[in-house]
Design an enzyme around this catalytic site. Structure first.
Site, mmCIF file in Angstrom:
data_model
loop_
_atom_site.group_PDB
_atom_site.id
_atom_site.type_symbol
_atom_site.label_atom_id
_atom_site.label_comp_id
_atom_site.label_asym_id
_atom_site.label_seq_id
_atom_site.Cartn_x
_atom_site.Cartn_y
_atom_site.Cartn_z
ATOM 1 C CB CYS A 92 39.373 46.569 44.436
ATOM 2 S SG CYS A 92 39.384 46.244 46.201
ATOM 3 C CG HIS A 371 44.076 47.824 47.868
ATOM 4 N ND1 HIS A 371 43.830 48.492 46.685
ATOM 5 C CD2 HIS A 371 43.028 46.951 48.026
ATOM 6 C CE1 HIS A 371 42.706 48.034 46.144
ATOM 7 N NE2 HIS A 371 42.197 47.112 46.945
ATOM 8 C CB CYS A 401 39.825 40.506 43.100
ATOM 9 S SG CYS A 401 40.684 41.011 44.605
#
Length: 415
Positions: A92, A371, A401
């Protein structure tokens, strides 16, 4: 160290990450990435032969997203062949890391003009397995690592953290409602327009020119109808010996054996979407020589690791690390962007740092907007910059994160 300036930032809208359903799902990942590179060059009258490097973030480097997406997208965008490219993977955190590395190259004096960004086509990669998961848990090739650091599914981690921290369903749902409401306002007030580019098909027709994922009007009542989904996942066997995803976490945190609180569902977790984003960074020398207008400077960057088993807890130490390196306190930050991978991540971040909620994710986050893993960090940096300018504020801190228990962070300051 010299200054590293942000000259511009642009991104695609986020399209629903479902094959055949999302408006961007038919694009090859190289082509979608090329769209933002084309826009960045056009918006800044860029001589692409002068671009020293293109640093790109992509989490799932398999299938169509394999093969150095940064370089291939630049070629697809018609960039001069002198403009090199590299692609990285910090799960991510890839989209922040690409910008951090570009800033380091510029600030060190090694390069003068660098593009950073990222792409993720989740409509294509999800069919090959979740690109944001740790290495395959059923692979018995590295039992030593599994014994040292059992890693599990992210949603299971989110529920584990909620249980350990005493964060209940009400709190995570309330934050999800706020995210949707803020995103709705931001879209109605055109707050994303400075960075948002329309994505066109090759025949010139519009493929997507708006955020496709948000669900305006989401309420606590509508979220209450959704059942938590990761309790079931916690009971799924994850290893050859039948150890479940939940039991992997319990090896490190045996107190969870007394009972879990499962609070996450589709409405308070990040959305599965497609998207791409790019930023143009330049040195002071390049600014003067090319008559560029800086919008912000990079104040500090940082990386921090935390427990890989809980996976999602590194943003707080990473933010503190970046603040310390910059010699700043939290009061010096006007806007915060913490990626809403799961509601508990943002909720814990706000609680641990005792932040003013009116300064955090002010235009909504991934629970509302989605996302696109390798692109999200780059999107958030551009979003924060646009909002600093809109509000006439000075500094923003962006972090998120990442799988493996990591978090990159960056602090930017308006020029």
């Amino acid at each position: 160290m010299a200054e590293a300036y942000i000259i511009d930032a642009c991104r695609t809208p986020r399209g629903v990450g479902k094959p055949g359903r999302g408006a961007l799902s038919h694009f090859h990942p190289q082509r979608l990435a090329a769209k933002v590179l084309e826009a960045l060059a056009e918006r800044n009258d860029l001589d692409t032969s002068q671009v020293d490097d293109i640093i790109w973030g992509t989490s799932s480097q398999q299938g169509a997203q394999a093969g150095d997406l940064g370089r291939m997208a630049a070629l697809d965008a018609g960039y001069d062949i002198k403009a090199s490219g590299v692609t990285l993977d910090r799960f991510c955190g890839s989209g922040i890391t690409s910008v951090n590395m570009a800033a380091a190259q510029v600030a060190s004096g090694f390069e003068d003009l660098v593009i950073a960004g990222g792409t993720e086509m989740m409509s294509q990669t999800m069919s090959m397995g979740n690109p944001n998961e740790p290495p395959p848990l059923l692979d018995s090739g590295n039992l030593h690592l599994r014994d040292l650091h059992p890693q599990t599914q992210q949603g299971v981690c989110a529920d584990a953290i909620a249980t350990l921290e005493g964060i209940d369903r009400q709190a995570v749902d309330e934050l999800a409602v706020v995210s949707q409401a803020r995103a709705e306002i931001a879209i109605k007030e055109n707050r994303f327009d400075k960075s948002l580019i329309p994505v066109k098909n090759d025949d010139g027709s519009i493929a997507l020119d708006y955020e496709e994922f948000p669900r305006p009007g989401t309420s606590l009542e509508t979220l209450a109808e959704l059942k938590p989904i990761f309790g079931m996942m916690a009971g799924v066997p994850a290893t050859e010996d039948g150890t479940t995803f939940g039991a992997l976490v319990e090896k490190k945190y045996p107190q969870l054996k007394d009972g879990w609180t499962h609070v996450h569902h589709a409405g308070n977790s990040s959305g599965v979407v497609d998207g791409a984003a790019a930023l143009l960074l330049a040195s002071e020398k390049a600014v003067e020589r090319k008559r560029l207008t800086p919008r912000a400077r990079i104040v500090a960057t940082g990386n921090m690791g935390d427990c890989p088993t809980l996976m999602l807890n590194a943003p707080v130490p990473s933010a503190n690390h970046a603040l310390a390196k910059a010699g700043l306190a939290k009061e010096d930050i006007d806007l915060w962007e913490i990626n809403e991978a799961f509601s508990v991540v943002a909720e814990k971040f706000i609680r641990d740092l005792d932040l003013d909620r009116e300064k955090v994710n002010v235009n909504g986050g991934a629970m509302a907007l989605g996302h696109p893993i390798g692109a999200t960090g780059s999107i958030l940096i551009g979003t924060a910059l646009d909002e600093l300018e809109r509000r006439g504020k000075q500094r923003a801190l962006i972090t998120m994160c990442a799988a493996g228990g990591m978090a990159p962070a960056i602090i930017i300051e308006r020029v």
